[in-house]
Scaffold this active site. Structure first.
Site, mmCIF file in Angstrom:
data_model
loop_
_atom_site.group_PDB
_atom_site.id
_atom_site.type_symbol
_atom_site.label_atom_id
_atom_site.label_comp_id
_atom_site.label_asym_id
_atom_site.label_seq_id
_atom_site.Cartn_x
_atom_site.Cartn_y
_atom_site.Cartn_z
ATOM 1 N N GLY A 52 -0.536 -2.502 5.673
ATOM 2 C CA GLY A 52 -1.657 -1.969 6.431
ATOM 3 C C GLY A 52 -2.912 -2.769 6.175
ATOM 4 O O GLY A 52 -2.897 -3.830 5.537
ATOM 5 N N GLY A 53 -4.032 -2.221 6.704
ATOM 6 C CA GLY A 53 -5.292 -2.935 6.581
ATOM 7 C C GLY A 53 -5.803 -3.011 5.152
ATOM 8 O O GLY A 53 -6.571 -3.904 4.822
ATOM 9 N N MET A 54 -5.393 -2.068 4.296
ATOM 10 C CA MET A 54 -5.895 -2.041 2.921
ATOM 11 C C MET A 54 -4.904 -2.583 1.905
ATOM 12 O O MET A 54 -5.213 -2.669 0.730
ATOM 13 C CB MET A 54 -6.273 -0.613 2.536
ATOM 14 C CG MET A 54 -7.540 -0.109 3.205
ATOM 15 S SD MET A 54 -9.013 -0.958 2.626
ATOM 16 C CE MET A 54 -9.117 -0.371 0.933
ATOM 17 N N GLY A 55 -3.691 -2.952 2.322
ATOM 18 C CA GLY A 55 -2.765 -3.485 1.344
ATOM 19 C C GLY A 55 -1.321 -3.295 1.738
ATOM 20 O O GLY A 55 -0.979 -3.106 2.906
ATOM 21 N N VAL A 104 2.502 -1.388 0.688
ATOM 22 C CA VAL A 104 3.147 -0.259 0.027
ATOM 23 C C VAL A 104 4.552 -0.677 -0.380
ATOM 24 O O VAL A 104 5.347 -1.154 0.440
ATOM 25 C CB VAL A 104 3.203 0.977 0.959
ATOM 26 C CG1 VAL A 104 3.910 2.136 0.254
ATOM 27 C CG2 VAL A 104 1.797 1.394 1.372
ATOM 28 N N LYS A 123 1.055 1.501 -3.939
ATOM 29 C CA LYS A 123 0.207 0.828 -2.974
ATOM 30 C C LYS A 123 -0.551 -0.300 -3.667
ATOM 31 O O LYS A 123 -1.345 -0.073 -4.580
ATOM 32 C CB LYS A 123 -0.779 1.811 -2.337
ATOM 33 C CG LYS A 123 -1.683 1.166 -1.308
ATOM 34 C CD LYS A 123 -2.578 2.188 -0.625
ATOM 35 C CE LYS A 123 -3.457 1.531 0.415
ATOM 36 N NZ LYS A 123 -4.324 2.516 1.120
ATOM 37 N N ASP A 165 -9.685 8.497 9.141
ATOM 38 C CA ASP A 165 -8.782 7.517 9.753
ATOM 39 C C ASP A 165 -7.487 8.209 10.191
ATOM 40 O O ASP A 165 -6.392 7.714 9.936
ATOM 41 C CB ASP A 165 -8.482 6.374 8.787
ATOM 42 C CG ASP A 165 -7.947 5.131 9.506
ATOM 43 O OD1 ASP A 165 -8.125 5.046 10.735
ATOM 44 O OD2 ASP A 165 -7.361 4.260 8.841
#
Length: 449
Positions: free
Chosen positions: A20-23, A25, A40, A137
């Site tokens: 995803g946009g933050m990292g 998983v 994550k 979000d």
């Protein structure tokens, strides 16, 4: 990955389950407690200085703290936070389930299932709001649905905790343009009603296959959220009132969670539709295969980066005359835009839920439903004439009646012809008889006898 495969001498990274946009998983294994977990990994963008890296670290720990404060079956459980390989790692509950976006890619979802998904998401958001946490979000890709029907809200990466300082930095996530409420697109601070708008947009996408403001690129989606009304959902059906209420442009006019819950429950408890009748060989049709989603260069449903300039690593949103963490009211009557009165929701004054008047469907008009069906459906006949054999009997009866009518007409015509001939013969015989009887009279008159 070498030694990084075992985080904190405890969590073994096995495989990647999502990005995803933050990292990233990972599916991992807790060797100490002998259980599977999800880890994550926060991926830091290249080129960040120490201050910017510190902001991302703080946001990661904030996500962990926000999720750890929540204890609800609709929220992923956070077990641990590990700092290794110069980045933070969040250890969470492993939920092996497809997302709502994955289900949407396979085809439309039935109204009762959409209502059930909305109920569970609503319960998770209400629990988070009671704890002073805003998700910010909410979108289909952040909603997991297990085989047992459990709905789990994930990714509190940009969550806002009441009372915390606001982190503002270039490159930080601000949300997904296709699911950002109008007030957030205008740069205002999020409120609980903002999460409810995103919930309505998620349910809209579950019915229509896309969000109301999904456009080819992120900037077009933001522009639509700023200036365009929400297009009516063609497949809303019994969920039309919920969508109209949750997608109201102004937060003060938006339906509250307490008002949306009974409407969703009513749809979720509807009886299942009757099974379709068995198809015959003549009724069989070839169905088109569902097409997959087109690949776009920039998906407006993806989380995008905040274009604002750096205003310092942190800043406090303190407004004079208001408690910390609570935004001032934009309503001229000084009402808090985060909540509405716990009454039945009504459309904003002077506006209708849809741009054009909409004729209520039959399920909203119980008094007119029977008349509506009687006008469309032909009368059903029972008895021996309802089947194929009855149709043959009907045709034979019509044939016999037709022949009988023809015979009667022919007999009438023949009788009329005979009567006409008789009348003509009688008319011709009458003048001859009259002449014969008049001759003796004329003779006697001449002789004077």
């Amino acid at each position: 990955m070498g030694q990084a495969r075992l985080l904190g001498n405890r969590y073994r990274l096995d495989s990647v389950v999502g990005r995803g946009g933050m990292g990233t998983v990972w599916r991992a294994y807790d060797v100490m407690l002998d259980r599977e977990v999800a880890v994550k990994e926060v991926v830091l963008p290249p080129g960040l200085n120490d201050a910017e890296r510190g902001v991302l670290y703080e946001r990661t720990f904030r996500e962990a703290r926000a999720s750890a404060r929540l204890s609800h079956p609709g929220v992923v459980i956070v077990h641990d936070v590990v700092e290794e390989s110069d980045r933070p790692w969040i250890v969470m509950e492993l939920v092996l389930a497809p997302s709502l976006q994955d289900l949407l890619d396979q085809g439309p979802i039935e109204h009762r299932q959409v209502a059930e998904i909305g109920l569970q998401m609503l319960a998770a958001l209400r629990h988070a709001h009671e704890k002073g946490i805003l998700h910010r979000d909410v979108k289909p890709s952040n909603v997991l649905i297990t085989d047992a029907g459990r709905v789990v809200l994930t990714d509190f990466g940009i969550a806002q905790v009441e009372g915390d300082a606001t982190l503002t930095q270039t490159g930080l996530v601000m949300g997904s343009p296709a699911y950002i409420p109008p007030e957030r697109a205008q740069g205002e601070r999020a409120v609980p009603a903002s999460d409810l708008w995103a919930l309505g947009a998620t349910l809209y996408a579950a019915l229509e296959g896309r969000s109301p403001y999904e456009r080819p690129d992120a900037m077009s989606s933001l522009q639509a959220a700023l200036s365009e009304p929400v297009p009516p959902a063609r497949n809303a059906g019994p969920l039309a009132r919920v969508l109209d209420g949750l997608l109201a442009r102004e937060p003060v006019h938006r339906m509250t969670a307490a008002q949306a819950q009974p409407l969703l429950t009513q749809v979720a408890t509807l009886p299942p539709p009757p099974p379709p009748p068995p198809m015959t060989q003549t009724d069989a049709t070839i169905l088109d295969e569902p097409s997959g989603r087109s690949n776009r260069g920039t998906d407006a449903a993806d989380t995008v980066l905040d274009p604002s300039e750096i205003e310092g690593i942190t800043r406090h949103d303190a407004t004079e005359g208001h408690p910390p963490g609570r935004p001032p009211s934009r309503d001229p009557q000084n009402r808090d835009p985060r909540t509405l009165l716990e009454t039945d929701w009504a459309p904003p004054p002077g506006r209708t839920p849809h741009p054009q008047p909409r004729t209520p469907p039959p399920w909203e008009q119980p008094q007119q439903s029977s008349n509506w069906q009687q006008q469309l459906l032909p009368p059903v006949q029972n008895g021996p004439q309802s089947g194929p054999h009855g149709q043959g009997e009907r045709r034979r009866t019509v044939l016999i009646v037709t022949i009988a009518v023809i015979l009667v007409i022919a007999a009438v015509l023949v009788g009329a012809f005979i009567l006409r001939q008789k009348l003509q013969s009688d008319a011709m015989a009458a003048p001859a008889g009259t002449t014969a009887s008049a001759a003796p009279i004329a003779t006697r008159a001449a002789t004077g006898t």
